[in-house]
Each structure stands twice: as structure tokens, then as C-alpha cells.
Write an enzyme that holds these catalytic residues in place. Structure first.
Site, PDB file in Angstrom:
ATOM      1  N   GLU A   1       0.816  -1.207   0.000  1.00 35.88           N
ATOM      2  CA  GLU A   1       0.000   0.000   0.000  1.00 35.88           C
ATOM      3  C   GLU A   1       0.859   1.271   0.000  1.00 35.88           C
ATOM      4  O   GLU A   1       0.853   2.058   0.964  1.00 35.88           O
ATOM      5  CB  GLU A   1      -0.946  -0.005   1.199  1.00 35.88           C
TER       6      GLU A   1
ATOM      7  N   GLU B   1      -4.852  -8.897   0.447  1.00 36.96           N
ATOM      8  CA  GLU B   1      -5.534  -8.621   1.716  1.00 36.96           C
ATOM      9  C   GLU B   1      -7.023  -8.468   1.464  1.00 36.96           C
ATOM     10  O   GLU B   1      -7.446  -7.788   0.538  1.00 36.96           O
ATOM     11  CB  GLU B   1      -5.046  -7.317   2.368  1.00 36.96           C
TER      12      GLU B   1
END
Length: 472
Positions: free
Chosen positions: A168, A366
Site C-alpha cells: 500500500e 488482503e
């Protein structure tokens, strides 16, 4: 009804170094940005829990890997803690004690039949580099990162076949420098965009080094695009969604998949004086070194509408100038986390990638459901009955499998998280794991109901849906 899961489809789980390791064995001066934030604002971390102890994975990794084997997990993704990997961040002297821990962890996973997947930076940029060079504002940090990556590839690349440059990469600077929600609460939109650019360039440089080493694996990056939905069919709402997608999704998708930045993004950056001023050589490096595959983190949708109010020109530029968040009435919520539950994001991200980009392998790295006070759901044997997690995974996985049927190049699904772990600010408030972590001195582990269900998913390669219509 049962839906077949492709035989080669990855069914794994994920976490990170800083969210699990704890500080056992950490030497003076090895703080990361996250450690520094925790020390400066411990009061914002739920009940004071944070990276100091976390789940004590540094000491308990053999126990956790034994549980992975018990659950029949096929893949586990974590990170190397960059701040702990060196004793010196200029000369790059490796902390051999920590490096051996990474070695031992990788070997233990392989012996247990669990494929290791390693991320080089999961918010663990060393505090030293933040203090001296302002972190990812500096090309010096970029150069040091590339050298770090090369050392990691050379040490572990014979066994680790799946590498990620960042987890991220947009998050830290968005929380800290765009929205100023987190320490050090600096609002600097130009710095935000510069960090975005330097992380995209660092990814290209790391890809280049990895391929030069001719290692038997692949390298990519883990992105967290938000599937963005306009409030309505109006041209204005549609445009608001396009601008959001440009600034928060395509800012990484475009350079990493196609090697070229969007002309529209560049024009907007120049218009608002947040352009990152790349050199021709840097752009050529990005063009020549796109990623081999991608990790995609997906939790919730982003809903927007055209802004209803005139922008205050005396405030710093923010992409919100072009959109306004929209609160969908009646949306399904995970009230523990404050996030909308919308499983269709899995199908929609599948089609988004298929429609907008050349075919590239990717997997969900995720997706999961955090729930607070899970001890309320223990049965008489002390096993957490987390049927809500089983339902959540089932619905999202179903939508992902729909995408594959319709031509998606998705290779797998990795749950966040394998064990309960520390999250930024939320600490242990919301539990995500297949494995429960008690907050006692030993951080005692136990399998939840979802762990046994997940094992059946791996073994049987079948997703059972009681009524498929409710999932559509």
C-alpha cells in the site's frame, strides 16, 4: 450449492513484520517510522497496544508456522522490517541476528509446505532516514532502498519466489501529508505526490535489479485501489469518480503496469503545482521495468459525488476539490471497523483490471473482517465462533471466482490476517485473524472456527453457498 475453486488458485494469509514481531532483539537506533509514531502518540493507539510487543512473532514464529501447517495454508505473506535489517543505514551493515531470523522463518515455512511471499517495505521505513532525509521526499532514500532490495534478493532470492516492493505505497503519505490525520500531521500535498512518484520509481528500480540477478521468481507491488462508485449516472458524478480513480488508483496502476503516467494526471499535477518533475532517464526506467505481477488489497468501496460547494482557494490543494464522499443510505456495515461491506468490489476490481490494462497476473493480498470483542463469541471450549468472518470471506471469494469465470487473471486470495495482529491506531481493538491472540504475557494462540473452515476450503477446493442468490 458448491462452487469449485481452481486447483492452482492460491489460498493463503498475510501479515507484516511490524504488526507481529514485537521489539524483542531490536537494537538501539533501529526504530521505524511506525515505532516513532507509537512513541510520540501512544495515546491514539487503542488501549496503548502497539508494535512494542505486537504478537511476539519474533519469538513465536515456529509456533505460528506450525499452526499454518495445521490449517494447511499454502502461502503466507509478510515483510522484512527494513529498520531492523541494518545496524547502519548509510553503509548498509546488515544486522546478522535479524537477518538470521528472516532466514530461519523462510526455511521453517518451506519445511512446513507454506510458500513464503516477502514484502520489502510495509510502512517500516527507518526513522533515521525520516529524520535525516525526510523519508521518501529524498532520492537518497530511494538509492538506499534499491541497495537494500538487492541485498535482500541476494540473501533470500534462492528460496523466496514472490517479492513485493511495497505494501500500500500510497497510505502513509495520504494519512500523514495529504489528510494530516496521523503523526506528524504535516499538510503538504506536493510532498504527498512526490512520495507517490518516488515509490513508483523505486519499484521500477527494484524490478530492474531483481531481473538483472536472474533469480527464479517474480517481483511486483501490493496496491490498495478503492473501487470507486459515482453516486449517480450524471456526467458530474461520473467525472468525480474518474478524478478519484486518477489520483488514488491510476497514480500507481499506470506506471507499474503500462510504464507511463496518465496525461490527465500530469496536467492536473502541473495545474495545482504538485508535479513531481521526473527526469527523462527516470521515466525511461519506469517504462522499461514494469512489475511482473500485482497484489491487490480490497476491503470496502469508495462512493463519491460531484462537489456541492465551491472550493476554498485559501486552503491547500486536495483532490477533494473535484469530488465529495457520498454516504450511501442503507449500506451494509461492519460497525466494528466503520467500513461498508460490499463484496461486489471483488468482481468489479477484476473487471476494472481486465478492461483498463493489458493482462497481468494478480492476486488478492488482503481482504478480511475486523471484529471487536470477539471473546463474546467463544463457545464452552473457548473457540471463537466467528461465523461472520466465514460469511464475509465466502461472499467476497464468490465474487472473485465470478471474475475469474469472466476472464480475470486473478491467481488467488490471501486473508488478512493469519493471526490477530496490531493495526495502526486500532491496535488489537478489531480482530482479523484465523488465529486468536490473547493479550497475556505469552500472547497465547488458539484457532478460531474460521481456521477449521479455511482448512476445509484449502483441502476440498469447494466454496459452499447456502443460497447463491443472496451473494449476487
Amino acid at each position: 450449492m458448491k462452487i469449485a475453486i481452481p486447483e492452482n488458485f492460491v489460498i493463503g494469509a498475510a501479515s507484516s513484520a511490524w504488526q507481529t514481531e514485537g521489539w524483542k532483539g531490536k537494537k538501539e537506533g533501529q526504530d521505524s517510522f511506525i515505532d516513532s509514531w507509537y512513541k510520540n502518540e501512544k495515546f491514539v493507539w487503542h488501549e496503548g497496544y502497539g508494535p512494542a510487543v505486537a504478537t511476539n512473532f519474533y519469538e513465536n514464529y515456529t509456533q505460528d508456522i506450525a499452526l499454518m501447517k495445521e490449517i494447511h495454508l499454502t502461502h503466507y505473506r509478510t515483510s522484512i522490517n527494513w529498520s531492523r535489517f541494518f545496524t547502519d543505514y548509510e553503509e548498509l551493515n546488515v544486522d546478522e541476528e535479524y537477518a538470521k531470523h528472516i532466514d530461519d522463518m523462510i526455511n521453517e515455512q518451506i519445511q512446513a509446505g507454506v510458500e513464503p511471499m516477502i514484502c520489502l517495505e510495509h510502512y517500516e521505513v527507518p526513522k533515521y532516514l525520516m529524520d535525516k532525509y525526510d523519508g521518501w521526499s529524498s532520492k537518497k532514500v530511494l538509492e538506499l532502498y534499491v541497495k537494500y532490495a538487492k541485498i535482500a534478493f541476494e540473501r533470500y532470492g534462492d528460496r523466496v519466489k514472490h517479492w513485493f516492493t511495497f505494501n500500500e505505497p500510497i497510505v502513509v503519505q495520504t494519512r500523514c501529508y495529504l489528510d494530516a490525520l496521523r503523526w506528524p500531521h504535516e499538510q503538504n500535498t506536493k510532498k504527498w505526490m512526490l512520495w507517490n512518484y518516488h515509490k513508483a520509481l523505486a519499484t521500477a528500480r527494484a524490478v530492474e535489479v531483481y531481473h538483472q540477478l536472474d533469480l527464479p521468481g517474480r517481483i511486483g507491488c501490493i496496491l490498495n485501489p478503492e473501487m470507486v462508485y459515482p453516486r449517480s449516472s450524471s456526467a458530474e458524478d461520473q467525472k468525480a469518480a474518474e478524478i478519484y480513480d486518477l489520483f488514488f488508483n491510476k497514480v500507481f496502476f499506470d506506471p507499474m503496469i503500462t510504464g507511463v503516467y496518465s496525461k490527465e494526471l500530469i496536467a492536473l499535477c502541473q495545474k495545482h503545482d504538485i508535479y513531481f518533475d521526473p527526469t527523462e532517464k527516470e521515466l525511461a526506467t519506469i517504462k522499461a521495468n514494469t512489475v511482473d505481477f500485482l497484489g491487490i488489497n480490497q476491503y470496502y468501496p469508495k462512493r463519491v459525488r460531484a462537489p456541492r460547494y465551491q472550493w476554498n482557494e485559501e486552503t491547500p490543494f486536495h483532490p477533494e476539490r473535484y469530488y465529495e464522499s457520498f454516504d450511501l443510505p442503507g449500506k451494509q456495515m461492519n460497525n466494528s471497523r466503520g467500513w461498508e461491506i460490499y463484496p461486489e468490489i471483488m468482481y468489479d476490481i477484476s473487471m476494472y483490471l481486465k478492461t483498463n490494462y493489458p493482462p497481468i497476473p494478480w492476486l488478492i493480498t488482503e481482504n478480511g473482517m475486523g471484529r471487536e470483542q470477539e471473546e463474546r463469541y467463544k463457545n464452552k471450549d473457548g473457540i471463537v465462533q466467528d461465523d461472520y468472518r466465514i460469511e464475509y470471506i465466502s461472499k467476497h471469494l464468490y465474487q472473485l471466482l465470478r471474475g475469474i469465470e469472466d476472464g480475470s487473471t486473478c491467481e488467488g486470495y490471501m486473508l488478512w490476517a493469519f493471526t490477530d495482529c496490531v493495526s495502526p491506531m486500532n491496535a488489537f481493538k478489531n480482530r482479523y485473524g484465523l488465529v486468536r491472540i490473547e493479550l497475556d504475557e505469552k500472547r497465547t494462540r488458539s484457532l478460531k472456527k474460521s481456521a477449521y473452515w479455511y482448512r476445509s476450503l484449502v483441502d476440498e477446493r469447494l466454496l459452499s453457498l447456502s443460497n447463491v442468490e443472496e451473494f449476487k
